[in-house]
Design a protein around this motif. Structure first.
Motif, PDB file in Angstrom:
ATOM      1  N   MET A  42       0.825  -1.211   0.000  1.00 32.06           N
ATOM      2  CA  MET A  42       0.000   0.000   0.000  1.00 32.06           C
ATOM      3  C   MET A  42       0.861   1.263   0.000  1.00 32.06           C
ATOM      4  N   ALA A  43       1.960   1.255   0.745  1.00 31.39           N
ATOM      5  CA  ALA A  43       2.861   2.405   0.735  1.00 31.39           C
ATOM      6  C   ALA A  43       3.445   2.593  -0.660  1.00 31.39           C
ATOM      7  N   ALA A  44       3.891   1.505  -1.270  1.00 30.37           N
ATOM      8  CA  ALA A  44       4.458   1.579  -2.622  1.00 30.37           C
ATOM      9  C   ALA A  44       3.422   2.083  -3.625  1.00 30.37           C
ATOM     10  N   MET A  45       2.182   1.629  -3.484  1.00 28.72           N
ATOM     11  CA  MET A  45       1.125   2.083  -4.384  1.00 28.72           C
ATOM     12  C   MET A  45       0.870   3.577  -4.209  1.00 28.72           C
ATOM     13  N   SER A  50       1.557   8.990  -6.583  1.00 25.44           N
ATOM     14  CA  SER A  50       2.003  10.385  -6.583  1.00 25.44           C
ATOM     15  C   SER A  50       2.914  10.673  -7.773  1.00 25.44           C
ATOM     16  N   ILE A  51       3.756   9.712  -8.140  1.00 23.62           N
ATOM     17  CA  ILE A  51       4.624   9.886  -9.312  1.00 23.62           C
ATOM     18  C   ILE A  51       3.766   9.971 -10.577  1.00 23.62           C
ATOM     19  N   ASP A  52       2.722   9.156 -10.659  1.00 20.45           N
ATOM     20  CA  ASP A  52       1.805   9.230 -11.804  1.00 20.45           C
ATOM     21  C   ASP A  52       1.153  10.610 -11.892  1.00 20.45           C
ATOM     22  N   PHE A  53       0.728  11.139 -10.742  1.00 23.47           N
ATOM     23  CA  PHE A  53       0.118  12.471 -10.735  1.00 23.47           C
ATOM     24  C   PHE A  53       1.119  13.536 -11.205  1.00 23.47           C
ATOM     25  N   GLU A  78      -1.197  14.565  -1.113  1.00 25.14           N
ATOM     26  CA  GLU A  78      -1.920  13.585  -0.302  1.00 25.14           C
ATOM     27  C   GLU A  78      -1.392  12.168  -0.526  1.00 25.14           C
ATOM     28  N   ALA A  79      -1.068  11.815  -1.766  1.00 23.76           N
ATOM     29  CA  ALA A  79      -0.549  10.472  -2.039  1.00 23.76           C
ATOM     30  C   ALA A  79       0.804  10.259  -1.364  1.00 23.76           C
TER      31      ALA A  79
END
Length: 131
Positions: A42-45, A50-53, A78-79
């Protein structure tokens, strides 16, 4: 038409995003997430999201889609905060509740939890401005 104040606001938002990225990178490099597999996943996701955003913001600003890009800035923050909370602060019960939906956290409560755990975060950044 974009006004000079819009450009200034956009530049401030990009600078804030850059500071968040620098802070998170400084605190993430070389850190391992202890605990169960669900915590790590979940942390990795969250970090990946956030990188995708961030990539989305870059693409949107390239095509002058400023409003959509601005809307993603809070999601990036937030991510990242959620990723740190999941990795270093959340207890196993909270992780389980978060994974199934009954527990949600927004930027300010996440920042406060991280600050209490010893991470240097300015929680005042997450106060809503009065209109």
């Amino acid at each position: 038409m974009i006004s000079p104040s819009d450009v200034e606001f956009e530049n401030k938002a990009k600078n804030m995003l850059q500071r968040v990225i620098e802070w998170a990178t400084k605190h993430m490099i070389g850190k391992e997430v202890a605990g169960g597999c669900l915590r790590r996943k979940m942390a990795a996701m969250s970090f990946s999201l956030s990188i995708d955003f961030i990539s989305g913001i870059s693409i949107l600003t390239t095509f002058c889609q400023r409003s959509s890009a601005m809307a993603l800035h809070r999601s990036v923050i937030e991510a990242y905060l959620r990723g740190f909370w999941l990795a270093y602060v959340a207890d196993e019960d909270s992780i389980q509740k978060f994974s199934t939906g009954p527990l949600t956290k927004t930027a300010k409560p996440l920042a406060q939890l991280l600050k209490r755990k010893g991470f240097k975060i300015n929680v005042n950044c997450f106060q809503q401005s009065e209109s």
